[in-house]
Design a protein around this motif. Structure first.
Motif, PDB file in Angstrom:
ATOM      1  N   THR A 205      72.659  13.123  77.226  1.00 28.56           N
ATOM      2  CA  THR A 205      71.521  13.508  76.394  1.00 28.56           C
ATOM      3  C   THR A 205      71.601  14.980  76.024  1.00 28.56           C
ATOM      4  N   PHE A 206      71.992  15.792  77.008  1.00 29.53           N
ATOM      5  CA  PHE A 206      72.123  17.235  76.774  1.00 29.53           C
ATOM      6  C   PHE A 206      73.071  17.491  75.611  1.00 29.53           C
ATOM      7  N   ASN A 207      74.237  16.880  75.719  1.00 30.18           N
ATOM      8  CA  ASN A 207      75.281  17.058  74.713  1.00 30.18           C
ATOM      9  C   ASN A 207      74.786  16.674  73.325  1.00 30.18           C
ATOM     10  N   GLN A 208      74.226  15.454  73.236  1.00 30.00           N
ATOM     11  CA  GLN A 208      73.787  14.960  71.922  1.00 30.00           C
ATOM     12  C   GLN A 208      72.649  15.818  71.368  1.00 30.00           C
ATOM     13  N   SER A 209      71.661  16.102  72.211  1.00 31.21           N
ATOM     14  CA  SER A 209      70.478  16.807  71.730  1.00 31.21           C
ATOM     15  C   SER A 209      70.825  18.209  71.254  1.00 31.21           C
ATOM     16  N   LEU A 210      71.672  18.886  72.033  1.00 35.62           N
ATOM     17  CA  LEU A 210      71.998  20.253  71.646  1.00 35.62           C
ATOM     18  C   LEU A 210      72.808  20.261  70.354  1.00 35.62           C
ATOM     19  N   ALA A 211      73.689  19.269  70.207  1.00 37.95           N
ATOM     20  CA  ALA A 211      74.444  19.172  68.955  1.00 37.95           C
ATOM     21  C   ALA A 211      73.489  18.966  67.783  1.00 37.95           C
ATOM     22  N   MET A 212      72.477  18.115  67.995  1.00 33.91           N
ATOM     23  CA  MET A 212      71.500  17.885  66.929  1.00 33.91           C
ATOM     24  C   MET A 212      70.722  19.167  66.631  1.00 33.91           C
ATOM     25  N   THR A 213      70.357  19.914  67.687  1.00 33.13           N
ATOM     26  CA  THR A 213      69.672  21.198  67.485  1.00 33.13           C
ATOM     27  C   THR A 213      70.491  22.088  66.573  1.00 33.13           C
ATOM     28  N   PHE A 214      71.782  22.157  66.883  1.00 32.28           N
ATOM     29  CA  PHE A 214      72.667  23.017  66.106  1.00 32.28           C
ATOM     30  C   PHE A 214      72.708  22.574  64.649  1.00 32.28           C
ATOM     31  N   VAL A 215      72.879  21.266  64.443  1.00 35.25           N
ATOM     32  CA  VAL A 215      72.992  20.750  63.075  1.00 35.25           C
ATOM     33  C   VAL A 215      71.706  21.043  62.299  1.00 35.25           C
ATOM     34  N   MET A 216      70.572  20.755  62.928  1.00 37.38           N
ATOM     35  CA  MET A 216      69.284  20.978  62.256  1.00 37.38           C
ATOM     36  C   MET A 216      69.096  22.463  61.933  1.00 37.38           C
ATOM     37  N   GLY A 217      69.440  23.309  62.895  1.00 33.58           N
ATOM     38  CA  GLY A 217      69.326  24.746  62.655  1.00 33.58           C
ATOM     39  C   GLY A 217      70.209  25.186  61.505  1.00 33.58           C
ATOM     40  N   LEU A 218      71.405  24.611  61.475  1.00 33.57           N
ATOM     41  CA  LEU A 218      72.335  24.968  60.404  1.00 33.57           C
ATOM     42  C   LEU A 218      71.792  24.527  59.048  1.00 33.57           C
ATOM     43  N   ILE A 219      71.206  23.312  59.014  1.00 36.56           N
ATOM     44  CA  ILE A 219      70.630  22.840  57.748  1.00 36.56           C
ATOM     45  C   ILE A 219      69.541  23.805  57.290  1.00 36.56           C
ATOM     46  N   PHE A 220      68.697  24.215  58.234  1.00 34.13           N
ATOM     47  CA  PHE A 220      67.635  25.162  57.895  1.00 34.13           C
ATOM     48  C   PHE A 220      68.227  26.442  57.312  1.00 34.13           C
ATOM     49  N   LEU A 221      69.233  26.970  58.017  1.00 36.30           N
ATOM     50  CA  LEU A 221      69.826  28.237  57.594  1.00 36.30           C
ATOM     51  C   LEU A 221      70.439  28.111  56.204  1.00 36.30           C
ATOM     52  N   LEU A 222      71.236  27.066  56.015  1.00 36.76           N
ATOM     53  CA  LEU A 222      71.889  26.898  54.723  1.00 36.76           C
ATOM     54  C   LEU A 222      70.857  26.656  53.628  1.00 36.76           C
ATOM     55  N   GLY A 223      69.798  25.916  53.989  1.00 33.81           N
ATOM     56  CA  GLY A 223      68.734  25.674  53.011  1.00 33.81           C
ATOM     57  C   GLY A 223      68.111  26.980  52.554  1.00 33.81           C
ATOM     58  N   VAL A 224      67.831  27.854  53.511  1.00 34.99           N
ATOM     59  CA  VAL A 224      67.229  29.134  53.141  1.00 34.99           C
ATOM     60  C   VAL A 224      68.195  29.940  52.286  1.00 34.99           C
ATOM     61  N   ILE A 225      69.460  30.004  52.741  1.00 32.80           N
ATOM     62  CA  ILE A 225      70.395  30.891  52.042  1.00 32.80           C
ATOM     63  C   ILE A 225      70.725  30.343  50.653  1.00 32.80           C
ATOM     64  N   PHE A 226      71.027  29.045  50.583  1.00 32.42           N
ATOM     65  CA  PHE A 226      71.530  28.554  49.297  1.00 32.42           C
ATOM     66  C   PHE A 226      70.421  28.070  48.385  1.00 32.42           C
ATOM     67  N   TYR A 227      69.338  27.559  48.953  1.00 32.92           N
ATOM     68  CA  TYR A 227      68.285  27.078  48.064  1.00 32.92           C
ATOM     69  C   TYR A 227      67.218  28.141  47.821  1.00 32.92           C
ATOM     70  N   GLU A 228      66.608  28.615  48.913  1.00 34.64           N
ATOM     71  CA  GLU A 228      65.509  29.563  48.720  1.00 34.64           C
ATOM     72  C   GLU A 228      66.005  30.890  48.153  1.00 34.64           C
ATOM     73  N   TRP A 229      67.135  31.391  48.657  1.00 33.16           N
ATOM     74  CA  TRP A 229      67.648  32.657  48.138  1.00 33.16           C
ATOM     75  C   TRP A 229      68.371  32.459  46.811  1.00 33.16           C
ATOM     76  N   GLY A 230      68.772  31.224  46.546  1.00 31.19           N
ATOM     77  CA  GLY A 230      69.412  30.940  45.269  1.00 31.19           C
ATOM     78  C   GLY A 230      70.827  31.460  45.154  1.00 31.19           C
ATOM     79  N   LEU A 231      71.495  31.734  46.304  1.00 29.22           N
ATOM     80  CA  LEU A 231      72.919  32.054  46.220  1.00 29.22           C
ATOM     81  C   LEU A 231      73.624  30.768  45.825  1.00 29.22           C
ATOM     82  N   GLY A 232      74.352  30.792  44.737  1.00 29.66           N
ATOM     83  CA  GLY A 232      75.009  29.560  44.301  1.00 29.66           C
ATOM     84  C   GLY A 232      74.203  28.810  43.269  1.00 29.66           C
ATOM     85  N   LEU A 233      72.916  29.144  43.119  1.00 33.40           N
ATOM     86  CA  LEU A 233      72.147  28.533  42.034  1.00 33.40           C
ATOM     87  C   LEU A 233      72.319  29.389  40.781  1.00 33.40           C
TER      88      LEU A 233
END
Lengths: 216, 637, 77
Positions: free
Chosen positions: A101-129
């Motif tokens: 559970t530790f392994n899976q959950s932490l991996a999911m945490t990482f993925v979700m955090g990464l999605i958030f980060l990329l969303g902010v950088i590429f969508y909200e900041w509009g880098l690449g838009l």
């Protein structure tokens, strides 16, 4: 200006501290220290919030906010919230030595955090838009928006690195039921980053009268 | 020499310079060649920068990491990340003892001395700058400086460099004394403690480099819109150096708080802690919290200069204005900046006032009057200190309705400060006074701090501040508070604990000469500064008219400054020659009851050979049969 | 949290309650976020939004960050 002479020096180069705190005592101090650090960072984010409420206002209308797309912001907020839940699962799992559970959950945490980060950088900041919604040079809106999201993003990046390190060390078997301070620290930090966003999200996207930024 | 070249200090400095040069070159060429991702240029028209400013900023930030990685202060943490469990390295690692001070060492006493040496070095640099511009000001007209901007760089650098020196001095006192006084073997986080010191070194390098890389003319406050538009781009180095120094403050502040909460000796309840620890904790709380806000303010200025983000300029394009997009506001900077920078002066003076309260009972042989009140007054000053920041802005365009509450809260600070004064007076009252050098400096500190304290409410009151704002009266007031609250107590602490630190005694005669030059010198300097201020001398100006009638005063201030400078050189001579003496100091030269005098001098690696136990009140001097701390049974030996 | 476990180490059965507590908190936070969104869009009240944020923050600090450990496992004196 010497510190120590004679007594215990120059044996094997190994000095033993008779008053060294035990691991349990050290963890208690670590926990308090980390919370103090979080408390200290509150002042950083409060200063940014102060800038937001000080600058984004109109003498007559009161609080203002830039008109930004609501949908993506809500989605990214929820993504961060989900990552927080997975972080909690990972912490509980490591306290019970449930490594799967530790392994899976932490991996999911990482993925979700990464999605958030990329969303902010590429969508909200509009880098690449082709047509970003907002630019750093758009008056006080652009300046404070990028300052708040940018400062938060730095903490997300630090948190992601932290999560990755803890994930690796956890899989190498470094945490036990008695001593999983690394995971706990990572969890406190990651939830803290989420906590900041809990205040930033309404401050940026919801409070005040929306003003359309021309040219976007 | 071999040890010096392989020391962490040398490695770090080389690493910092190399990473700066390499990253500056790379970023600059990147910006030149890659036109696809355009970095917005700062909005400065018609100005040919000698440096590529954004590249300079980024390279400076990267150079910090260069220093930290090269000197090795973070290597234990990197090992932990890689899953290893490195243990703390104690002792000199087979090298000579002195090399500990230029290498990474986790012992709090070594770090305290490192801070102290650093502080004294930077203090000398800042003092030299002051002497330069005091010589310039000795006569009306320009003497040897080329123009006003050289003068501006000098006083701006003097301000911020002295601030760095004072923070290092505070670090020296809290790091060396904090754990010892509470009977601990070290701080709670020894590695973080080393980090706090070592991150300050590259920041100091960056600050000093700013003088040579363009200079800056914003004063130490760096108010926009001047700091966002000035063409002297050393301002970036100033902002970054100031900012990075903040990491040191934050880390050492929270380390001290945790240490005081968890590492106290057995039997030492909060109200049996030595009074200095209370002051250090109050200062540490301020350091660990408010420093964050000045970081925000400085980052904003850097961002506005480098990325064109408008935080502070009240002008925007007509298009944005028509749409109702708000512009920046320079007053915002002042709010955020002073929210830190006012409490910062309490970070400097609180430990100093703690030293006064700590030493007075020893030399009056009487209990400290009102221990609990003094302890709580430190916390009170810290808390009220967070609510007074806008008194620096009484002449700004802040709404008048905000000014009155800030005036009242400012005057409120006088209450906890008054508690301290009356406690000192009551402690001195009918005491059996002794007057060795540390006691002289304590009394000097009280007298000078009184001068600073009494001139404070005059500036905190709106009506009088309207006339005195930005005059030399402010300069006089500020220097009196800082000398009384930090410099004199710091020197008192150095003389007092010198036998503890080195095991040798300083020369009493030279110490007294130091005192009798410095105190009158300071009184002349500070009082005359206040006088020329009232007569109309503005601060931060390279010149003044001969018709103001303040030439004699200015000449005397310069003479007094030189006297202070010489007296400090006497102190350094005294300390260096005394440390090399053969003769050992007595075990407890001051007949102190404090626990550090239960341990041998110089203190062993882990301070106490066995854990001590507190059995009584700390300051019961002159009461028969009273004991503060005991060593249960010394182990081994 | 290890207080909940009985004796043997690797027995995931015991911990369901702790996992469940985290999940319930997560649901509560999600509901509060949804309310927040609708308040922000249809009933723009800064005070209400700040109160909601404070409520969410209190939940996160209490359950996820375990602030109570500071005083439950804190003082060794």
């Amino acid at each position: 200006m010497a510190v120590a002479h004679g007594h215990d020096d120059h044996h094997h180069g190994e000095l033993h501290n008779p008053m060294e705190p035990t691991r349990q005592e050290q963890i208690v101090m670590n926990r308090f220290g980390l919370w103090l650090f979080c408390f200290s960072e509150v002042f950083l984010f409060m200063a940014l919030l102060a800038a937001r409420f000080y600058l984004w206002r109109d003498p007559v209308q009161g609080a203002l906010r830039p008109e930004l797309e609501q949908g993506p912001a809500l989605i990214f907020t929820c993504v961060l919230l989900v990552s927080s839940w997975f972080m909690n699962r990972a912490e509980v799992a490591s306290a019970n030595e449930d490594m799967k559970t530790f392994n899976q959950s932490l991996a999911m945490t990482f993925v979700m955090g990464l999605i958030f980060l990329l969303g902010v950088i590429f969508y909200e900041w509009g880098l690449g838009l082709a047509h970003p919604h907002i630019l750093p040079t758009d008056g006080a809106f652009g300046a404070v928006f990028f300052a708040m999201t940018g400062m938060h993003a730095i903490h997300v990046i630090t948190g992601l690195i932290f999560v990755a390190i803890v994930w690796r060390n956890g899989n190498l078997g470094h945490y036990s039921r008695e001593d999983h301070w690394g995971v706990e620290a990572c969890a406190i930090y990651w939830h803290y980053v989420d906590l900041v966003w809990i205040f930033f999200y309404p401050a940026i996207y919801l409070i005040g009268i929306g003003v359309h930024i021309p040219g976007h | 020499m071999k040890y010096f070249l392989t020391s962490a200090l040398t490695k770090g400095l080389v690493g910092q310079i190399l990473t700066f040069i390499v990253s500056y070159g790379l970023i600059r060429n990147f910006r030149k060649t890659v036109s696809g991702w355009e970095v917005p240029a700062p909005e400065l028209s018609g100005w040919q920068a000698p440096y590529d400013e954004p590249a300079m900023v980024l390279a400076t930030i990267i150079s910090l990491f260069g220093f930290l990685l090269a000197c090795g202060v973070v290597s234990d943490w990197l090992k932990m990340m890689a899953g290893q469990k490195p243990h703390l390295k104690h002792g000199a690692q087979g090298k000579p003892e002195w090399t500990r001070y230029i290498n990474i060492d986790v012992n709090h006493k070594v770090i305290g001395i490192q801070y102290g040496l650093n502080s004294i070095f930077i203090l000398l640099v800042g003092g030299l700058l002051a002497i330069l511009f005091r010589l310039e000001l000795a006569l009306p007209g320009l003497q040897f400086l080329q123009d006003g901007s050289q003068y501006n760089t000098l006083f701006s650098a003097h301000g911020i460099i002295m601030i760095a020196a004072i923070f290092a001095g505070v670090g020296a006192m809290t790091n060396y004394l904090g754990p010892v006084l509470i009977g601990a073997s070290d701080m709670s986080f020894p590695r973080l403690n080393a980090f706090s010191y070592w991150v300050g070194v590259p920041s100091a390098v960056i600050l000093l480099a700013g003088i040579f890389m363009g200079g800056w003319d914003t004063g130490w406050v760096g108010y926009p819109t001047h700091s966002t538009t000035t063409q002297m781009i050393g301002v970036q180095m100033f902002l970054l150096g100031f900012y990075l120094n903040g990491f040191s403050s934050i880390a050492s502040g929270l380390n001290m708080v945790v240490t005081a909460v968890y590492m106290r000796a057995k039997g030492m309840s909060y109200f049996r802690m030595p009074i200095f620890v209370w002051a250090a904790v109050a200062a540490s709380i301020l350091q660990a919290t408010t420093t964050q806000t000045v970081g925000v303010a400085l980052t904003m200025v850097v961002a506005q200069r480098t990325l064109g983000m408008n935080f502070f300029t009240p002008v925007i394009s007509p298009e944005l204005l028509a749409a109702g997009v708000p512009a920046g506001d320079p007053i915002l900077f002042q709010h955020i900046f002073w929210f830190y920078s006012h409490p910062a002066v309490y970070v400097w003076i609180l430990p100093g006032l703690g030293i006064i309260s700590e030493l007075l009972p020893v030399f009056t042989r009487k209990p400290l009057f009102g221990y609990k009140w003094i302890a709580l007054s430190s916390i009170g000053i810290a808390l009220v200190g967070m609510l007074v920041w806008a008194h620096h802005m009484l002449t700004s365009s802040m709404p008048p309705a905000w000014k009155i509450p800030f005036m009242l809260s400012t005057l409120l600070v006088a209450v906890p400060t008054g508690v301290k004064f009356f406690s000192w007076l009551a402690t001195i009252w009918e005491g059996k006074m002794r007057f060795p050098t540390p006691m002289l400096f304590v009394l000097g500190a009280i007298s000078v701090f009184l001068l600073g304290g009494l001139s404070g409410p005059i500036l905190g009151t709106i009506a009088t501040d309207m006339h005195l704002h930005d005059t030399y009266f402010v300069v006089g007031h500020f220097h009196a508070t800082i000398f009384g609250g930090f410099v004199f107590p710091f020197f008192a602490a150095i003389y007092y604990w010198f036998p503890k630190i080195t095991g040798k005694m300083y020369d009493e005669l030279l110490g007294k000469i130091h005192f009798w030059i410095m105190v009158p010198g300071f009184w002349v300097m500070s009082l005359l500064q206040m006088r020329v201020g009232v007569l109309g001398m503005r601060r931060r100006i390279a010149d003044y008219g001969s018709d103001l009638g303040i030439q004699v005063e200015h000449a005397l201030i310069t003479v007094a400054t030189l006297a202070i400078g010489w007296s400090i050189l006497i102190m350094l001579y005294n300390l260096i020659t005394s440390a090399r003496k053969e003769e050992l100091a007595p075990e407890n030269p001051w007949e102190s009851r404090s626990p550090e005098f239960l341990a041998p001098s110089p203190l062993p690696e882990f301070n106490y050979l066995a854990p001590i136990e507190v059995v009584g009140e700390p300051y019961d001097y002159g009461l028969e049969g009273a004991t503060y701390a005991v060593v249960p049974t010394p182990a081994g030996d | 949290m290890s207080d909940h476990s009985h004796s043997e180490a690797k027995s995931p059965v015991v911990d369901k309650t702790v996992y469940r507590k985290g999940f319930n908190t997560f649901i509560a936070l999600a509901v509060l976020t949804a309310i927040e969104y609708f308040v922000g869009i249809y009933l723009p009240s800064a005070v209400l939004l700040i109160l909601l944020a404070v409520a969410k923050a209190a939940l996160v600090m209490n359950v996820f960050m375990g602030i109570t450990k500071l005083w439950r496992e804190g003082d060794h004196h």
